[in-house]
Design an enzyme around this catalytic site. Structure first.
Site, PDB file in Angstrom:
ATOM      1  CG  ASP A  88      -9.536   6.116   0.001  1.00  0.00           C
ATOM      2  OD1 ASP A  88      -9.410   5.324  -0.653  1.00  0.00           O
ATOM      3  OD2 ASP A  88      -8.650   7.111   0.393  1.00  0.00           O
ATOM      4  CB  CYS A 124      -7.738   4.240   2.390  1.00  0.00           C
ATOM      5  SG  CYS A 124      -6.469   4.227   3.834  1.00  0.00           S
ATOM      6  CB  THR A 182      -1.514   3.689   3.523  1.00  0.00           C
ATOM      7  OG1 THR A 182      -2.345   4.676   4.275  1.00  0.00           O
ATOM      8  CG2 THR A 182      -0.542   4.366   2.681  1.00  0.00           C
ATOM      9  CG  HIS A 229      -1.833 -11.005  20.941  1.00  0.00           C
ATOM     10  ND1 HIS A 229      -0.382 -11.012  21.623  1.00  0.00           N
ATOM     11  CD2 HIS A 229      -2.080 -12.405  20.904  1.00  0.00           C
ATOM     12  CE1 HIS A 229       0.100 -11.946  21.628  1.00  0.00           C
ATOM     13  NE2 HIS A 229      -0.829 -13.034  20.841  1.00  0.00           N
ATOM     14  CG  HIS A 250      -4.232 -12.215  24.768  1.00  0.00           C
ATOM     15  ND1 HIS A 250      -3.058 -11.462  24.470  1.00  0.00           N
ATOM     16  CD2 HIS A 250      -4.115 -13.299  24.242  1.00  0.00           C
ATOM     17  CE1 HIS A 250      -2.124 -12.181  24.092  1.00  0.00           C
ATOM     18  NE2 HIS A 250      -2.751 -13.511  24.001  1.00  0.00           N
TER      19      HIS A 250
HETATM   20  C1  RB5 Z   1      -5.538   9.264  -0.650  1.00  0.00           C
HETATM   21  O1  RB5 Z   1      -4.957   9.846  -1.514  1.00  0.00           O
HETATM   22  C2  RB5 Z   1      -4.887   8.420   0.518  1.00  0.00           C
HETATM   23  O2  RB5 Z   1      -4.337   9.649   1.248  1.00  0.00           O
HETATM   24  C3  RB5 Z   1      -5.625   7.716   1.127  1.00  0.00           C
HETATM   25  O3  RB5 Z   1      -6.273   6.882   0.371  1.00  0.00           O
HETATM   26  C4  RB5 Z   1      -4.894   6.901   2.660  1.00  0.00           C
HETATM   27  O4  RB5 Z   1      -3.987   6.008   2.094  1.00  0.00           O
HETATM   28  C5  RB5 Z   1      -4.959   7.618   3.660  1.00  0.00           C
HETATM   29  O5  RB5 Z   1      -4.503   7.242   4.732  1.00  0.00           O
END
Ligand code: RB5
Length: 140
Positions: free
Chosen positions: A8, A59, A61, A92, A127
């Site tokens: 993203d 993205c 996180t 696994h 596994h």
């Molecule tokens: C975008 O602000 C953020 O929410 C997205 O990149 C991601 O981390 C969502 O899990």
């Protein structure tokens, strides 16, 4: 290896670098976008890679990407922040998508995570039955 990748806006910069990194290693990379860091909704891009059945998502996180990709049948997407977890997710869990954090994990660590993810085979043995049980959950 054929590898599909997307991000993203929060993962865009790292995605661009990781595309170059994978291409330099000789992989056949399918870049599913986006083409800029304009704000987008990560589930739209998770769906594109998940339908290719193997790949890399980035993205902020990695959490939202993994959650969205895991809604697609056959996907075992993992949100990984260390190379060791990348190895274990392959060995696994037979993970087929790695979801990276573009905001909280340095790109050199993400490169090492990708290396580990791509180099580690599924461990089979004990596994295999567990992964079959994950697949069975899709049957309801
Ligand atoms: C975008 O602000 C953020 O929410 C997205 O990149 C991601 O981390 C969502 O899990």
């Amino acid at each position: 290896m054929k590898i599909s990748i997307a991000s993203d806006h929060a993962g865009f910069e790292q995605k661009q670098g990781l595309v170059d990194y994978l291409v330099a290693q000789g992989h056949d990379v399918i870049d599913r976008g986006p083409d800029s860091d304009e704000r987008v909704d990560y589930p739209d891009y998770a769906a594109l890679v998940a339908r290719d059945v193997a790949g890399v998502l980035v993205c902020g996180t990695g959490i939202g990407m993994a959650a969205a990709a895991n809604k697609v049948r056959g996907i075992r997407a993992v949100n990984v922040v260390t190379p060791r977890f990348a190895e274990l997710s392959r060995e696994h869990n037979d993970a087929n998508i790695v979801a990276l954090s573009g905001r909280f994990v340095d790109v050199d660590v993400n490169r090492a995570i990708l290396d580990a993810f791509l180099a580690t085979p599924f461990g089979e043995g004990r596994h295999a039955g567990r992964v079959e049980k994950i697949k069975a959950l899709e049957e309801g």
